[in-house]
Design an enzyme around this catalytic site. Sequence first.
Site, mmCIF file in Angstrom:
data_model
loop_
_atom_site.group_PDB
_atom_site.id
_atom_site.type_symbol
_atom_site.label_atom_id
_atom_site.label_comp_id
_atom_site.label_asym_id
_atom_site.label_seq_id
_atom_site.Cartn_x
_atom_site.Cartn_y
_atom_site.Cartn_z
ATOM 1 N N GLU A 69 0.828 -1.208 0.000
ATOM 2 C CA GLU A 69 0.000 0.000 0.000
ATOM 3 C C GLU A 69 0.864 1.259 0.000
ATOM 4 O O GLU A 69 0.530 2.250 -0.661
ATOM 5 C CB GLU A 69 -0.939 -0.010 1.205
ATOM 6 C CG GLU A 69 -1.913 -1.171 1.234
ATOM 7 C CD GLU A 69 -2.728 -1.279 -0.046
ATOM 8 O OE1 GLU A 69 -3.061 -0.224 -0.629
ATOM 9 O OE2 GLU A 69 -3.000 -2.407 -0.477
ATOM 10 N N HIS B 250 0.025 -2.034 -9.805
ATOM 11 C CA HIS B 250 0.115 -3.485 -9.661
ATOM 12 C C HIS B 250 0.970 -4.088 -10.774
ATOM 13 O O HIS B 250 0.959 -3.623 -11.911
ATOM 14 C CB HIS B 250 -1.275 -4.112 -9.695
ATOM 15 C CG HIS B 250 -2.039 -3.911 -8.433
ATOM 16 N ND1 HIS B 250 -3.419 -3.986 -8.381
ATOM 17 C CD2 HIS B 250 -1.643 -3.624 -7.171
ATOM 18 C CE1 HIS B 250 -3.829 -3.774 -7.144
ATOM 19 N NE2 HIS B 250 -2.763 -3.541 -6.395
#
EC number: 3.4.24.-
Length: 952
Positions: free
Chosen positions: A313, A322
């Site tokens: 995070e 990602h």
Amino acid sequence: MTDTLDLKLSSRRQWNPVRCPVRLEVDGSAQTPTSLVQTALNNPSFDLVIAAPNGQNVYIPFTEDRKLFTANIADDPSTSSLISHCHFEGVTEDGRHALSLCDPGEITGLLMTQTNRFGLSTSNNGSFVLIPYVENNCDLGSLVHSSSRKKRQIGKQNTVIDRNPSYIREHLDGRKRFVELALVADYSVYTKYDSDEKKVNDYMQQTMNILNSLYFPLNIRITLVHSEIWKKGDQISVIPDSKETLNNFMEYKKIMLKDHFFDTGYLMTTLKFDEGVVGKAYKGTMCSYDYSGGIYVDHNNDTVETVATFAHELGHTFGMDHDPNDKDVCYCPMPRCIMNPQSGHMEVWSECSVKNLASGFNRGIDLCLFNEPGKKPSDAKCGNGIVEPGEECDCGPLKCDNHCCNGSTCKLIGEAECASGDCCDLKTCKPKPRATVCRAAIGICDLDEYCNGETNDCPADFFVQNAALCPGKENEFCYEGGCGSRNDQCAKLWGPTGKNGDENCYRKNTEGTFHGNCGTNAHTKEIKKCETENAKCGLLQCETQAERPVFGDPGSVTFSHSTVYSSLKRDDKKFCYVFKSAYGGLNAPDPGLVPDGAICGEEQMCIGQKCHKKEKISKVTAQCLDNCNFRGVCNNVGNCHCERGFGGIACEIPGYGGSVNSNEAYRFRGITLSSTFLVFFCLFGIFIGGLCVYYRVKRKRNLVSEWWSVVKKKFDLHGDLVPVRKAPPPPYAQRIRQSFTAMWGEDHSHVAVAQPAHPRNCYNSCCRQPPRFDPPSIPMVTLKNPNLASPTPLLNPAEKEEQNQERATHQHVELYPVAESFRSDSAASFNTRTGSFRPNVQPPPVPRPSDDVLSKLNEDLAKEKNAKFDRLNKTLPLPPPLPKEKPKTASSTSLRRNESIRPEQAPPPPPPAHAKPTLPTKQPKVSEDAAATEEKVDVRSMAAIFDQKLKK
């Protein structure tokens, strides 16, 4: 606003690692969990030897890490007693090793090797075990080789380790950055650790220790500058909706910033979010006042796996996206890297993550990460031009001409709030108003950045998403803030007449000459030849009418042109102009080359003088939700940059434009399309209403009625023409009868009162009677003036004289019967009761058909109804004879006209006599209008008119 692909729990099969028993030694003596904790408490540094059963021995020097938290936490009376000096770090060629020795039952460590990662913990029997996280074996690998190095050589390793992947050294600049972190543990975390504040603090510091080991290869140091534990309940609403919880925490973070300064803030909870989400963070918002932070879940008893979620995070906050699953698109040296969409044991950064981080640093996302936390104010040097801890401003070593800053003390003057920064107004010494542009866009693929009205720093640089179409262009794509337009680049080099050259010109790029190539090697100055598939991405071939370029200094540029023919006839000669400058190098491409983002084939674009599939670029690019609802553009970190009047992560809610990265673009929402229509119709309605009032008052005209009449006539509007039957008059209501002369316009009406057929009080079923058919009543005509003769019936002179004498003797109003038809010689008479004409002559009698005819008719009727018909041929019997008459007696009843025979017995007695009701003495009320009408009746004229109508 947030990362659209949240970190979720891994759906892979359960990981069952082997457990590798090891023996730990310090200064040659074997250690137990209790003795190792005692050694750590008594020694700020020690040398740990890890002995594996296979004979491998590893030597790691550990030192207490006092940089996990700053002095303000240690000096805070509420937390100083809870600070545990039991967290150690060890630096070797393989990286930073973390070890926490706060409690014999809670020993946790992370050991790094080149190919594997190991977690150190204790077993139930009190021994130590290593748990592999990558390769499921007990091979310590490179740790064994590093143990042969001398202690003094290992201890000097304080920079990025050489054994890190090569792509980290290629993309990062080597500068060290410092993150000041605020960490909050909610009430669920407090209860998980037995409501023991010290245990929670130890766990938070243990988390920071492992987190620093993961970010150590990136040369990023993370320090805990503020921590909170919600011991009496959550301070915000922590709910399963992760998005709503994140928004709530961001609002609470602003409250914390009033008393504590930090770069980013995170909330730790044990609550399970919807859809398996274990973490959510804003992307690319590091150093942002409003959105720098996130939340994550303490979802596993394995501390290392939970910290990997935290690191994931925090990577989003740095602008990382990602990792795609395609290894060819994004290289990861291990099966799973930290930015993998699924949680798990991930302790390595992929090449894509490092590129995203380097891109963020180049855009200035690290503007607040260069001040080292924990540095004492006494170490600051006023006058060096760098704002250090303890300083509010620093205007440099020379004479300070900044009236907001005191150059001798490095403090703000008076009520000044700032003294530097792109969002600081040096005239007022206050932050510039919200939505003020602090960094203007430099191209159509770049985005403006705005001040937020709270701080003096401008946000980092953001631009349109890579591989997106250039705004207003076709088949030209954005890349790293620039538009890959060949025409625009040619116009930039050659002036207004410059444009992209003929397609045949790009064939020369495969020759590897000055007139066509794929660039020059910066070190050897060797001209590179283009591959056939990359020919359109090499040297930019332009067409122009200019004699020389307009770009650059004439002494630093070189240009030339060549000729090509597009057909064998050689009658369509084309000129190909090329440009070469000395401005290109290692970090910047030559402006004479095809710009990145230019199209080179169907769904293909140029990047670095190579033709790539657009799909491959999109895989490693952050995507926005719902295409921003066509109200904005997607920026490079996957957040929508919205138009005026809209906001949110997909421009789906009302807002002030801009984005969460670039800040709000407008001070007020402005007029949207819906509000424009609303205002227009309101003003139009007011205008029409005022116009109608003016015409009504001043000119006595009803514009609405006139307009409606025109509309009905124009569009042939009308209602449904359905005849409506009038309701019958209620009982005892006055009934108006028209005279038979009403059809000629002479209405001699009179009023009569209809009497009910049943008593008024007979409403119940017990009072209902069978229908009664009375003979038709004789129409009555009311005459008030005795001098006027009744129109009907027509009387002879003798009768008229008798009638006149009778009228003279009576003074009250009388009712006269009206004949059903006129007694005249006319062919027909008018019925005043039914309102129709009837013939005066009786119709001829209809003779009875014969028996044969009737029999035939009956037979036909029987056939029609499928009934049986029997013809009677026999003679009917005669009726019985009548009884003989008896002689008359005195008591017998005589026959009257032989109509009936009285019975012999006496008739029943008559009913008792009832007194007849007395007649009213008051004369009936007659309508004055009817009386007035009757006074004008002239019988002779009426008869004449009637005869005249019949003749016609």
